[in-house]
Each structure stands twice: as structure tokens, then as C-alpha cells.
Design a protein around this motif. Structure first.
Motif, PDB file in Angstrom:
ATOM      1  N   MET A  20       0.831  -1.210   0.000  1.00 52.34           N
ATOM      2  CA  MET A  20       0.000   0.000   0.000  1.00 52.34           C
ATOM      3  C   MET A  20       0.863   1.257   0.000  1.00 52.34           C
ATOM      4  SD  MET A  20      -3.154  -0.562  -0.146  1.00 52.34           S
ATOM      5  CE  MET A  20      -4.564  -1.548   0.341  1.00 52.34           C
ATOM      6  N   ILE A  75      -5.763   2.563  -7.845  1.00 59.27           N
ATOM      7  CA  ILE A  75      -6.297   3.094  -6.592  1.00 59.27           C
ATOM      8  C   ILE A  75      -6.689   1.964  -5.645  1.00 59.27           C
ATOM      9  CG2 ILE A  75      -8.100   4.491  -5.520  1.00 59.27           C
ATOM     10  CD1 ILE A  75      -8.117   6.218  -8.018  1.00 59.27           C
ATOM     11  N   ASP A  76      -7.509   1.029  -6.125  1.00 59.61           N
ATOM     12  CA  ASP A  76      -7.952  -0.051  -5.245  1.00 59.61           C
ATOM     13  C   ASP A  76      -8.161  -1.330  -6.043  1.00 59.61           C
ATOM     14  OD1 ASP A  76     -10.381   0.214  -6.596  1.00 59.61           O
ATOM     15  OD2 ASP A  76     -11.173   1.602  -5.104  1.00 59.61           O
ATOM     16  N   GLN A  77      -8.632  -2.371  -5.375  1.00 60.68           N
ATOM     17  CA  GLN A  77      -8.785  -3.695  -5.994  1.00 60.68           C
ATOM     18  C   GLN A  77      -9.525  -3.665  -7.325  1.00 60.68           C
ATOM     19  OE1 GLN A  77      -7.432  -6.453  -5.404  1.00 60.68           O
ATOM     20  NE2 GLN A  77      -6.560  -6.122  -3.377  1.00 60.68           N
ATOM     21  N   ASP A 113      -5.095   8.384   3.050  1.00 54.21           N
ATOM     22  CA  ASP A 113      -5.626   7.360   2.145  1.00 54.21           C
ATOM     23  C   ASP A 113      -4.457   6.648   1.460  1.00 54.21           C
ATOM     24  OD1 ASP A 113      -8.201   8.048   2.751  1.00 54.21           O
ATOM     25  OD2 ASP A 113      -8.441   9.421   1.051  1.00 54.21           O
ATOM     26  N   THR A 114      -4.737   5.480   0.911  1.00 55.12           N
ATOM     27  CA  THR A 114      -3.640   4.739   0.272  1.00 55.12           C
ATOM     28  C   THR A 114      -4.001   4.345  -1.162  1.00 55.12           C
ATOM     29  OG1 THR A 114      -4.513   2.683   1.138  1.00 55.12           O
ATOM     30  CG2 THR A 114      -2.742   3.713   2.406  1.00 55.12           C
ATOM     31  N   LEU A 115      -2.958   4.081  -1.934  1.00 53.70           N
ATOM     32  CA  LEU A 115      -3.125   3.538  -3.274  1.00 53.70           C
ATOM     33  C   LEU A 115      -2.710   2.072  -3.214  1.00 53.70           C
ATOM     34  CD1 LEU A 115      -1.377   6.398  -5.288  1.00 53.70           C
ATOM     35  CD2 LEU A 115      -3.839   6.078  -4.955  1.00 53.70           C
ATOM     36  N   LEU A 116      -3.401   1.242  -3.981  1.00 55.49           N
ATOM     37  CA  LEU A 116      -3.085  -0.191  -3.978  1.00 55.49           C
ATOM     38  C   LEU A 116      -1.719  -0.444  -4.608  1.00 55.49           C
ATOM     39  CD1 LEU A 116      -4.045  -3.194  -3.662  1.00 55.49           C
ATOM     40  CD2 LEU A 116      -4.845  -3.011  -6.019  1.00 55.49           C
TER      41      LEU A 116
END
Ligand SMILES: Cc1cc2nc3c(=O)[nH]c(=O)nc-3n(C[C@H](O)[C@H](O)[C@H](O)COP(=O)(O)OP(=O)(O)OC[C@H]3O[C@@H](n4cnc5c(N)ncnc54)[C@H](O)[C@@H]3O)c2cc1C
Ligand SMILES: Cc1cc2nc3c(=O)[nH]c(=O)nc-3n(C[C@H](O)[C@H](O)[C@H](O)COP(=O)(O)OP(=O)(O)OC[C@H]3O[C@@H](n4cnc5c(N)ncnc54)[C@H](O)[C@@H]3O)c2cc1C
Ligand code: SF4
Ligand code: SF4
Ligand code: FES
Lengths: 493, 281
Positions: free
Chosen positions: B1, B38-40, B80-83
Motif C-alpha cells: 500500500m 487506486i484499489d482492488q 488514504d492509500t493507493l493499492l
């Protein structure tokens, strides 16, 4: 079950020998054209028992020799016959950490099953289906069987690429007690198993379970890390690692090199399959990656990759899907089972023809292709019949999407950033019989060495290399390596 | 992450994000890019690195809200996090002592060109910078450009404050002075159409013109071929052989632009996709 093999005339002495294998249920053609669920549904317990009972436990174990990773096939089948599933799983895990994968995608008909004694008289034991059955049982069981782990050796190894070859080496070396870091360029581990082979042949959940199993052995998986960019190979060797295994695969797509091949809507199979499988474009817009596809899709090529692309196109809603292959059905390198599946799904095969140009709709989207008819020559010394074009036989086929599936070449990134790594003129990394490359402390295997083969051969090469690496690491014969003459800071090309 | 450590709004729909990614920061060079998810369920999307800090392990990029991913990015806040955040990808921009370098920037290029300009300045080049923006309100990032350039020409879509009207007019004027006021090199990071026009403008003068091309990408490591284009009659992958190319050698701009617009119907909001005279519209 159904009689498919002819056994007439064979002198039948042992009446007990059952020459017909238990068929595996499949989703119907109509249904599966509209979903990405697995086509083959797997054996039930009864089916598996019945199929396992066909095995006559040959003393010479020919089947085992046919398996590139030497799975103790008679033993796991014997365990099944005794209804001891745990034991069966354990036997499998001794030689493979990916039974759920191999049971599904191995070309068994050329390997273990080809060597099976029953193959001489009837249908061989369905070894792959049984392997799959056990792997699926273990998975739904919850807890995976853990192997015995050797105590830590204090040695550290880098494995580059998390396809089947890298996963095999990572798990073997971890079991031997070495500390393993597994580098993967993509955001998911699994290599072609994730980005290439579609969900309906190999559910991604199964691959991820097997990746988690490898991680549970203590392997440190570092995603999003490209060797050759983030760290050069020399940097790995110079810093933390006692040895490196290279398994970056063959991911460079080949093109035909004919006019119009860059037109919009002409895909490489890699792009088409990556969007579809890895990025789950078939679930767009829930998943953010789109895939654009027209109504008439032509897939160029005759291998497994072409079958996968064509069958994805059907499921993505293409009205017509053509497979364009320059030889005939008999020469197709794809597995027969997959060709039959493709035919059942309504894919139309055009044999003995080859594209000579792609034509634009006037706005640089592909609208048609020009094909030339081919004929096969007499077999040459190598016994192969080469296809040659028939002059003047060109014709036009209307298509609005093309997927070029001619196969791939080895990934050039690591060789190009490692000048002293020997490669052939096809770009494959040169190794000796124990997987060692020209560079000290570096081993390689899988598609980067073969140029493109099978999941199980990639694993088999990994197994051999892992043994050799373990030997090197245990003997502590750490050679003094002269410092690399070049600074590798700016070798990102 | 990969955590986001800073988010600044530079102008309407223009944002700068700072991401913690030490592995990327360590090797970054001017002109390289990252691919993030950004995400899954996210898409792999490329952005040019606009700044980095090796010690802090952070990487900056500036983006414009145009479609699904960039709009989602705009909502992210520190913490916030990036994948996924892969890079530095692509070849670094060519930087050497050339003499007088004219650069042309628009959109995110206004920020993403800064590291290249810095490197060019360090090599002792004289820099003329042409900046194009729709209007003064949507302009951003002026300060580093003014500091680095010997001359800045503001080419805004609307007239005012002595600003010029169009980039091509500004470029034409500079070319008219050549070779008296010699131009040794042109480098452009702006819309594909403008880069194409600029390449045609400089061709008769044989002034080397480097363009930063942005075809649609998927993996960004040379595996999918989505980003392929013909340069000097050979097929090149923008993600590994580029993104900087010699504009005079790029053949098939039409095809490149068509491919770049493959997903135009999904992203109709993007003005860049609706250029006048484009083969796609
Ligand atoms: C569409 C398709 C269908 C197939 N079907 C079958 C089948 O049915 N049966 C069968 O047996 N075989 C099949 N194959 C072949 C089989 O998948 C491959 O032979 C096998 O996956 C090779 O394994 P590998 O570990 O060498 O490489 P790969 O599986 O290619 O894995 C390599 C990994 O390394 C990563 N990597 C690459 N470069 C770097 C780098 N520089 N740094 C870090 N990571 C890197 C890649 O991202 C990738 O994850 C198929 C192949 C394709 C493409
Ligand atoms: C090498 C490279 C560097 C880039 N650097 C930057 C940057 O620093 N700042 C910035 O704002 N943008 C940059 N872009 C463009 C950026 O990637 C797109 O704006 C982004 O993909 C839009 O995604 P979206 O989901 O918001 O838009 P959507 O319109 O929803 O995207 C739809 C599809 O089109 C593709 N796409 C859309 N626009 C572009 C584009 N301009 N180039 C390539 N593919 C596109 C997307 O990948 C997606 O598949 C760069 C592109 C490339 C190739
Ligand atoms: S791994 Fe493949 S070849 Fe070996 S036994 Fe299993 S299916 Fe057969
Ligand atoms: S060769 Fe066939 S029958 Fe013999 S042990 Fe192996 S699987 Fe069983
Ligand atoms: S983005 Fe896939 S090859 Fe360039």
C-alpha cells in the motif's frame, strides 16, 4: 460411462481392467457462452473414487516418469483408493505447490497420462482430474497441509517473477530453510496464471490460494517491483542476496509485421487477455478497466493463447469469432480439449490462410483484413510441413476487432540491463542442466529459458534449479565475485 | 500500500498528489512516469513524475480530472492509500547541453516538464518556455517555470495582459528568428495534436523536436503492446522505448491518435478527445 475408445481385437485377459475413464461434467455450451465461470466442473466424490479405482498401481510407475515434476502419482491414487484424502494431498504437496493449477491446465495427454499403462489399451487414468479433485478438496477443507520446514540457514535468495516457475523455487527454497524474497512487477502474483489464462479455465481464486500457500511458507512477496528498473540484477547480488533465480517469463508480444497492424482495435493477445483476466474488464464498470470489442472478432494463431482469446471474445459478447490459422487443424499447437471447447462455443475456424494486411474504415479503426490462402508443402527433413502462400489467392474478410495471438518472446528487460548474462539470439537465457546461467550465483528457468512452454515445465525447471541453488547455499561455496565494472544506476533502458 | 502524504489543488480540476513510495523515489529521473491503481477494482493508469524526494521517499505527480480514475483520485486525502504505484517507468528524457532549448507545455505538462527543465538548466542551456492554458484562471505552476526559464511565453486561450493567443503563433515567431536567434532543440509535453503540429513546424528547419507521447497503456512494462506506435518505420512501445520520441520520426500520427481515443466514448468529458479536425470526430 460412454464408450469412446475402440478396444476391439485387443486380447482381453484381465476382465477387471476398466478401459473407459469417468467423464468430467462441464457447463453446457449455451450457458457458458455467457459467463466466465469455470467450464469444467470437476469430479464428485463418487466419480473420483470410480476413476481412482481404475489405476492398477504399476510397479514401474511409468506415469510418474511422464510428469515433469515427478509427482508420486501411484501413491496419491492409492491414497484416494483408500479414501484417505489427507494422505493424497500430502503426497501431491511433496512435489508440487500448485496441484489445483496443474490438474487443470497441464497438457496431461502429452505427459503423465500419455505414459499411463492403460493408455496402451484404452483411456489412461484421468490423473489430472484426480489431482484437481484432491487440490479442490484441500482448498474447501480450509487448512492446507503444511510441509516440514528445515531450520533457517541464514541465507537470503531473491526470486524474480511470481509465475509458476518463481513460485516453485520460492516454496522449495523456503522449505529448505532459506529466506526468500519474491519480486513481482505486476500488482498481483501468479504470472500468466493470472493475466493470461482465463477465469473459465483456471479460476483466479485458486491461483491466489496457492500464492497464499507459498507466502505461508515465509516467502516475502514484493509486488509492484520491477527488477531491471527498481533494482538491477547486479544490485541484488551486491546487496542482500546470496543467490538469485530469474523467472520473468516470456511476455513480449509478437506481431505479424504487416500493413495496418497498428490500427485501432487490433490487439495483442496479451493486452486483450490482460484487460479481460487480470483487470476483470468483463465486470466493467464495477471494475474500472474497460475493453472495447466489436461484433466480428478475428483471432490470429492456433495455440492455447489463441483459443483463450477467442473464447474470451465469445463471452464478452462478440457475435462472430473467427480463428485464423495458417496450417490445418491437425497442426494446431493448442490442446485438443480446448479446441473442442472452442468449437462447441461456436467459434469458426479458418484454416490454411494468413493475414497480409489490415484495412481501415477511413478513421483508422480496423474494418477488414486481407488474407492469402496457404498450402502445406511436402514434409522437409525435420518432418514438418511448412505452409506457403498460394499466389493470387488473396481475399477480404470483414472484421471490426483483431487479436494477434502469435505467441510471445522472452522479456528483454533483465538481459538488457545485465550485460554479462548470456542469451541466445532469440533472447532466451542460457542455462546448464542444473539451471545455472553464465553469471555466478544466478539461476534461471521457465519461459525466459524455454521461450514459452508449459506451466509444469516451468515448475520442473524451477525444481531442478532450486535443488542446485540449495546445494550451493548449503556448501557455503560463496565465490568471491569481482565487483561489477559498471555502475548500474542508469541502466534503466 | 502506498500512502498519500499530501494533496494540493492547483487550479480548478488540477491536483498535485504526493505519494510515499521510496522504491520509486530512489530511481526516478526527469521524464519518467508511474502507473498506479487506486484499489482492488481500479484501473492501471499512468502519470508523469513531477517531483520526488529521495530522502523522504516521496513522489509527486500532477493530474487533471478527466474521467473515472482521475475523478476518484481527486477525492483522496492524506492518509488514504493507493493499492499499487509502479515506477519509475519509461526512459528518462534526453538531457544534454544543446544551447537554446524551446519547450512547449500544456495541461499536466506544465508541472511534469519541470524536472526536465531543471536538468536542462543544470547543463547550461538557455530555456525559452511556451506555456499554453485555456485561461489565466486555469493556469498553475508558474513560479518554477519563471525561475528556470530565461524567457516564458504565456499562450492563453483568451486574450489579455499582453499574453499571446496561441502556441503555434508564438512558435512561428521564434522560428522566424531562427537561425539568427538559433533554436537548438524543441521539447514538447502537451496535447498529441499540438505535438504533431509542432513537429511539422520544425521539420523544415531540421530542429530536433522531442515529443512526450501518451498512448493508452496497460502494464507499462512492455508486455501488452497497447502503447505501440511506429517510429522511424519500426514498432516501438511508448512505455519502454519512450515516452519521449523524436517527433520527426514518428510516423502514423493519425493511427496513434485513433488508438489514443479508443476509450473516447467512455470519457467524452475529455476535451482533448474532441479536437477539431481529429479523424475520430
Ligand atoms: C494465454 C496463455 C495460455 C496458456 N495456457 C497454458 C495451458 O493451458 N497449459 C500450460 O501448461 N501452459 C499454458 N501456457 C503457458 C504457461 O502459462 C507458461 O509456460 C508459464 O506460465 C511460464 O511460467 P514462468 O514462471 O516462466 O513465467 P510467467 O508465468 O510468465 O511469470 C513471469 C512473472 O514474472 C514477472 N516479471 C517479468 N519481468 C519481471 C521483472 N523484471 N521483475 C519482476 N517481475 C517480473 C511477470 O509479471 C510475471 O508475473 C499458457 C500461456 C498463455 C500466455
Ligand atoms: C506516459 C503517460 C504519462 C501521463 N502523465 C500524466 C500526468 O502526469 N498527469 C495527467 O493528468 N495525466 C497523465 N497522463 C494521462 C492519464 O493517464 C489519463 O488522463 C488517465 O488515464 C485518465 O484516466 P481516467 O480514468 O480519469 O479517464 P477516462 O477517460 O475514464 O479513461 C478511460 C480510458 O482511457 C485511457 N486514457 C484516457 N486518457 C488518456 C490519456 N491522456 N493517455 C492515455 N490513456 C488515456 C485510460 O487509461 C482509460 O483506459 C499520462 C498518460 C501517459 C500514457
Ligand atoms: S503435474 Fe501435470 S504432468 Fe504431473 S501428474 Fe499432475 S497433471 Fe500430470
Ligand atoms: S501408469 Fe496409470 S495405471 Fe499405472 S500406476 Fe500410473 S496411473 Fe496407475
Ligand atoms: S503499456 Fe503495455 S507494452 Fe506499453
Amino acid at each position: 460411462m460412454t464408450d469412446e475408445k475402440e478396444t476391439k481385437g485387443a486380447p482381453e485377459k484381465k476382465p477387471k481392467l476398466n478401459l473407459n475413464r469417468v467423464e468430467m461434467p462441464k457447463q453446457s455450451e449455451h450457458e457458458r457462452r455467457h459467463n466466465f465461470d469455470e467450464v469444467a466442473l470437476g469430479y464428485t466424490w463418487e466419480m473420483a473414487k470410480e476413476e481412482a479405482s481404475r489405476c492398477i498401481q504399476c510397479k514401474k510407475r511409468p506415469c510418474q516418469q511422464g510428469c515433469p515434476v515427478n509427482i508420486d502419482i501411484p501413491d496419491f491414487i492409492a491414497a484416494l483408493q483408500r479414501e484417505n484424502m489427507e494422505e493424497a494431498a500430502k503426497v501431491l504437496k511433496r512435489k508440487t505447490s500448485l496441484p489445483g493449477v496443474c490438474g487443470r491446465v497441464c497438457p496431461q495427454e502429452l505427459q503423465c497420462e500419455n505414459a499411463c499403462t492403460l493408455n496402451k489399451k484404452g483411456a489412461p487414468v484421468a490423473i489430472g482430474r484426480l489431482e484437481r479433485f484432491i487440490a479442490d478438496w484441500e482448498r474447501t477443507q480450509g487448512s492446507a497441509t503444511m510441509p516440514e520446514m528445515a531450520p533457517s540457514t541464514g541465507k537470503k535468495v531473491a526470486v524474480v517473477g511470481s509465475g509458476p516457475s518463481g513460485l516453485t523455487v520460492a516454496s522449495d527454497l523456503a522449505i529448505f530453510g532459506h529466506q526468500v524474497v519474491l519480486f513481482e512487477a505486476l500488482h498481483v502474483a501468479g504470472g500468466v496464471l493470472m493475466y493470461g489464462i482465463p477465469e473459465f479455465r483456471l479460476p483466479k481464486e485458486i491461483v491466489q490460494r496457492e500464492v497464499q500457500y507459498v507466502q505461508s511458507l515465509g516467502v516475502d512477496l514484493r509486488l509492484n517491483t520491477v527488477i531491471g528498473i527498481n533494482y538491477s540484477l547486479d544490485e541484488l547480488l551486491r546487496t542482500d542476496y546470496d543467490a538469485v533465480y530469474l523467472a520473468p517469463g516470456a511476455g513480449l508480444p509478437k506481431f505479424l509485421g504487416v500493413p495496418g497492424e497498428n490500427l485501432n482495435m487490433v490487439y495483442s493477445a496479451n493486452e486483450f487477455l490482460t484487460r479481460t483476466n487480470l483487470m476483470k474488464a468483463y465486470l466493467y464498470p464495477e471494475y474500472a478497466t474497460p475493453i472495447k470489442m466489436g461484433k466480428k472478432v478475428a483471432v490470429i494463431g492456433g495455440g492455447n493463447v489463441a483459443m483463450d482469446a477467442a473464447r474470451c471474445a465469445v463471452r464478452l459478447g462478440a457475435q462472430e469469432v473467427y480463428v485464423i490459422y495458417r496450417r490445418t487443424r491437425a497442426e494446431m499447437p493448442a490442446r485438443l480439449e480446448e479446441v473442442e471447447n472452442a468449437e462447441e462455443e461456436g467459434i469458426q475456424f479458418h484454416f490454411l490462410c494468413n493475414p497480409t494486411a489490415f484495412l481501415s474504415d477511413g478513421r483508422n479503426n480496423v474494418a477488414a483484413m486481407e488474407l492469402i490462402r496457404m498450402k502445406l508443402t511436402e514434409p522437409d527433413e525435420s518432418g514438418r510441413r511448412r505452409p506457403v502462400p498460394i499466389p493470387g489467392s488473396e481475399y477480404i474478410l470483414d472484421v471490426d476487432t483483431v487479436v494477434v495471438s502469435l505467441g510471445t518472446s522472452p522479456n528483454p528487460l533483465i538481459p538488457s540491463t545485465t550485460p554479462d548474462l548470456n542469451v541466445t539470439r532469440w533472447g532466451t537465457v542460457v542455462i546448464d542442466e542444473r539451471g545455472r546461467t553464465s553469471k555466478a550465483r544466478v539461476w534461471a528457468g521457465g519461459d525466459i529459458v524455454s521461450g514459452g512452454a508449459t506451466v509444469i515445465s516451468a515448475m520442473g525447471e524451477g525444481r531442478i534449479a532450486a535443488a542446485s541453488m540449495h546445494e550451493y547455499l548449503s556448501n557455503g561455496q560463496k565465490k568471491i565475485i569481482p565487483p561489477s565494472p559498471q555502475k548500474d544506476d542508469d541502466k534503466t533502458e | 500500500m502506498y500512502p498519500i502524504v499530501d494533496h494540493e489543488v492547483l487550479a480548478p480540476r488540477v491536483h498535485r498528489l504526493r505519494v510515499k513510495a521510496p522504491v520509486v523515489a530512489e530511481k526516478a529521473k526527469p521524464g519518467q512516469f508511474v502507473i498506479l491503481i487506486i484499489d482492488q477494482k481500479g484501473e492501471r493508469v499512468p502519470f508523469t513524475i513531477s517531483d520526488w524526494d529521495t530522502d523522504a521517499g516521496t513522489v509527486d505527480f500532477v493530474f487533471i480530472e478527466v474521467g473515472k480514475t482521475t475523478r476518484q483520485l481527486a477525492t483522496l486525502q492524506p492518509g488514504d492509500t493507493l493499492l499499487s504505484f509502479i515506477g519509475p517507468l519509461g526512459r528518462p528524457a534526453e538531457v544534454d547541453h544543446y544551447g537554446h532549448v524551446v519547450s512547449v507545455l500544456s495541461g499536466y505538462g506544465i508541472a511534469a516538464m519541470v524536472p526536465i527543465l531543471k536538468a536542462l538548466k543544470e547543463k547550461g542551456n538557455t530555456l525559452t518556455t511556451i506555456v499554453q492554458a485555456p485561461d489565466a484562471e486555469r493556469l498553475f505552476g508558474q513560479k518554477p517555470l519563471e525561475e528556470l526559464s530565461d524567457t516564458v511565453i504565456w499562450a492563453l486561450g483568451t486574450k489579455g495582459d499582453g499574453m499571446m493567443e496561441s502556441t503555434t503563433v508564438a512558435m512561428r515567431k521564434l522560428l522566424n528568428q531562427h537561425p539568427k536567434r538559433r533554436i537548438d532543440r524543441v521539447i514538447a509535453m502537451c496535447s498529441l495534436c499540438l505535438m504533431r503540429v509542432l513537429s511539422e513546424m520544425t521539420r523544415p528547419y531540421a530542429i530536433k523536436t522531442m515529443v512526450h507521447l501518451t498512448p493508452v497503456m496497460v502494464d507499462g512494462t512492455g508486455m501488452c503492446g497497447a502503447c505501440r506506435l511506429s517510429v522511424g518505420r519500426t514498432n516501438r512501445f511508448a512505455c519502454v522505448h519512450g515516452p519521449e520520441f523524436d517527433g520527426h520520426e514518428v510516423d502514423g500520427w493519425e493511427v496513434l491518435m485513433a488508438r489514443r481515443c479508443t476509450y473516447a466514448d467512455e470519457s467524452i468529458l475529455q476535451q482533448g478527445f474532441q479536437c477539431r479536425g481529429c479523424s475520430q470526430w
